[in-house]
Design a protein around this motif. Structure first.
Motif, PDB file in Angstrom:
ATOM      1  N   TYR A 155       0.855  -1.189   0.000  1.00 50.69           N
ATOM      2  CA  TYR A 155       0.000   0.000   0.000  1.00 50.69           C
ATOM      3  C   TYR A 155       0.888   1.236   0.000  1.00 50.69           C
ATOM      4  O   TYR A 155       1.855   1.323   0.769  1.00 50.69           O
ATOM      5  CB  TYR A 155      -0.917   0.022   1.223  1.00 50.69           C
ATOM      6  CG  TYR A 155      -1.709   1.295   1.367  1.00 50.69           C
ATOM      7  CD1 TYR A 155      -2.680   1.654   0.432  1.00 50.69           C
ATOM      8  CD2 TYR A 155      -1.476   2.161   2.439  1.00 50.69           C
ATOM      9  CE1 TYR A 155      -3.407   2.837   0.564  1.00 50.69           C
ATOM     10  CE2 TYR A 155      -2.195   3.339   2.574  1.00 50.69           C
ATOM     11  CZ  TYR A 155      -3.157   3.667   1.633  1.00 50.69           C
ATOM     12  OH  TYR A 155      -3.864   4.839   1.758  1.00 50.69           O
ATOM     13  N   ILE A 156       0.564   2.178  -0.883  1.00 48.30           N
ATOM     14  CA  ILE A 156       1.243   3.472  -0.926  1.00 48.30           C
ATOM     15  C   ILE A 156       0.238   4.555  -0.566  1.00 48.30           C
ATOM     16  O   ILE A 156      -0.828   4.647  -1.184  1.00 48.30           O
ATOM     17  CB  ILE A 156       1.828   3.762  -2.327  1.00 48.30           C
ATOM     18  CG1 ILE A 156       3.103   2.951  -2.573  1.00 48.30           C
ATOM     19  CG2 ILE A 156       2.126   5.242  -2.504  1.00 48.30           C
ATOM     20  CD1 ILE A 156       4.364   3.519  -1.930  1.00 48.30           C
ATOM     21  N   HIS A 157       0.568   5.358   0.434  1.00 49.85           N
ATOM     22  CA  HIS A 157      -0.290   6.474   0.831  1.00 49.85           C
ATOM     23  C   HIS A 157       0.278   7.764   0.244  1.00 49.85           C
ATOM     24  O   HIS A 157       1.486   7.919   0.110  1.00 49.85           O
ATOM     25  CB  HIS A 157      -0.347   6.571   2.357  1.00 49.85           C
ATOM     26  CG  HIS A 157      -1.376   7.539   2.859  1.00 49.85           C
ATOM     27  ND1 HIS A 157      -2.727   7.351   2.648  1.00 49.85           N
ATOM     28  CD2 HIS A 157      -1.259   8.697   3.538  1.00 49.85           C
ATOM     29  CE1 HIS A 157      -3.396   8.360   3.187  1.00 49.85           C
ATOM     30  NE2 HIS A 157      -2.525   9.186   3.730  1.00 49.85           N
ATOM     31  N   ASN A 158      -0.618   8.691  -0.101  1.00 51.33           N
ATOM     32  CA  ASN A 158      -0.201   9.940  -0.762  1.00 51.33           C
ATOM     33  C   ASN A 158       0.618   9.639  -2.015  1.00 51.33           C
ATOM     34  O   ASN A 158       1.684  10.214  -2.236  1.00 51.33           O
ATOM     35  CB  ASN A 158       0.609  10.835   0.181  1.00 51.33           C
ATOM     36  CG  ASN A 158      -0.234  11.459   1.275  1.00 51.33           C
ATOM     37  OD1 ASN A 158      -1.448  11.600   1.126  1.00 51.33           O
ATOM     38  ND2 ASN A 158       0.388  11.831   2.377  1.00 51.33           N
ATOM     39  N   ALA A 159       0.099   8.745  -2.845  1.00 54.81           N
ATOM     40  CA  ALA A 159       0.811   8.337  -4.054  1.00 54.81           C
ATOM     41  C   ALA A 159       0.952   9.503  -5.027  1.00 54.81           C
ATOM     42  O   ALA A 159       0.006  10.265  -5.246  1.00 54.81           O
ATOM     43  CB  ALA A 159       0.080   7.185  -4.724  1.00 54.81           C
TER      44      ALA A 159
END
Length: 308
Positions: A155-159
């Motif tokens: 999971y990548i946040h603020n992609a």
């Protein structure tokens, strides 16, 4: 041939800001001529790059790459967010993450690995990028997780682009069940980890020193109540149970469904997956976490630049 002494290497390091081994090589290549050695370093882009190595790099990107039953998350820092939005820098982070998949995931191994786009090591390729882009960059951290059978969900946040962002999470799930269903619950758990930053997967895996520090705080707080020691002991044990519930992944309230713990949510997911699920690892890298940023006076910086 001139003997290259430690004093000469030290002098060149101070003048150029380059690394010790680069200075030694430069002096050897120029037969000990100090000015020629500086020019040699400049021609190679080494002096320019290494002079920037003292500047704080706390911006940048976190990148994730995955393949089969393994995935890796890396953090590459730059000095400004502007560079992090640069296509060349994003390609670099994406490329380094891809290279990291073929290593053991340690920073040293990744730095020594060959970067296909340049044919040089990742460390040398970063140094070239510093000289070209004009900012300090560092490969700061990396973690690789794998399972024999199962998935490593990501999971990548603020992609900002595919596989690139400010916060990256991996969670390794061991299971013989349906991989699509397993990846779905894994991604949800990874999102939970991004939000709550658990200290460990299970209560018994919380660092003993951290737990002891919390216990000592609770003891002092409880003593202030003036209650007898046997009551204080029960109070402390109750607070420690609550502490472990709050910091251990499987006992935390699941952010997607707070009526369940993460452990209970995974147990329910086993019905759809069709097999037991075991969480065997997790990693969470937040960009710039723990880096002390330098305070800058923008007006003074512009004034200094104007003066040349």
């Amino acid at each position: 041939m001139t003997e290259i002494t430690a004093a000469m290497v030290k002098e060149l390091r101070e003048k150029s800001g380059a690394g010790m081994m680069d200075c030694k090589k430069a002096l050897a290549e120029t037969n000990g001529d100090m000015e020629a050695a500086i020019d040699w370093l400049r021609a190679k882009g080494i002096a320019k790059a290494d002079k920037k190595s003292g500047r704080t790099a706390a911006e940048g990107l976190v990148g994730i790459a995955s393949a089969g039953t393994k995935a890796v998350v890396v953090e590459i820092n730059s000095e400004t967010d502007f560079v992090a939005r640069n296509d060349a820098f994003q390609d670099l982070v994406r490329g380094v993450a891809g290279v990291a998949l073929s290593t053991d995931g340690s920073v040293d191994a990744i730095a020594a690995a060959t970067y296909p786009a340049t044919g040089k090591s990742v460390a040398e390729s970063l140094k070239d990028a510093i000289a070209t882009i004009g900012e300090n960059m560092t490969l700061r951290r990396a973690t690789l997780l794998s399972v024999e059978d199962g998935v490593v969900a990501t999971y990548i946040h603020n992609a900002v682009a595919d596989g690139l962002g400010k916060l990256g999470v991996l969670v390794a799930l061991k299971s013989t069940g349906n991989k699509d269903a397993l990846n779905a619950i894994g991604r949800q758990v990874a999102m939970h980890i991004a939000a709550t930053n658990p200290l460990a997967i299970r209560a018994e895996e919380v660092d003993a020193a951290v737990a002891e520090r919390e216990r000592n705080v609770f003891i002092e707080q409880s003593r202030a109540s003036g209650k007898p020691d046997n009551i204080i002991e029960k109070m402390v044990e109750g607070r420690m149970r609550k502490f472990f519930e709050e910091v251990a992944l499987l006992s935390q309230a699941f952010v997607i469904n707070p009526d369940l713990t993460v452990g209970a949510a995974i147990k329910e997911a086993e019905k759809e997956v069709g097999a037991p699920i075991e969480v065997t690892g997790m990693a969470r890298l937040l960009l710039g976490e723990g880096v002390e940023k330098e305070a800058t006076d923008f007006a003074a910086e512009v004034a200094a630049a104007a003066k040349g």
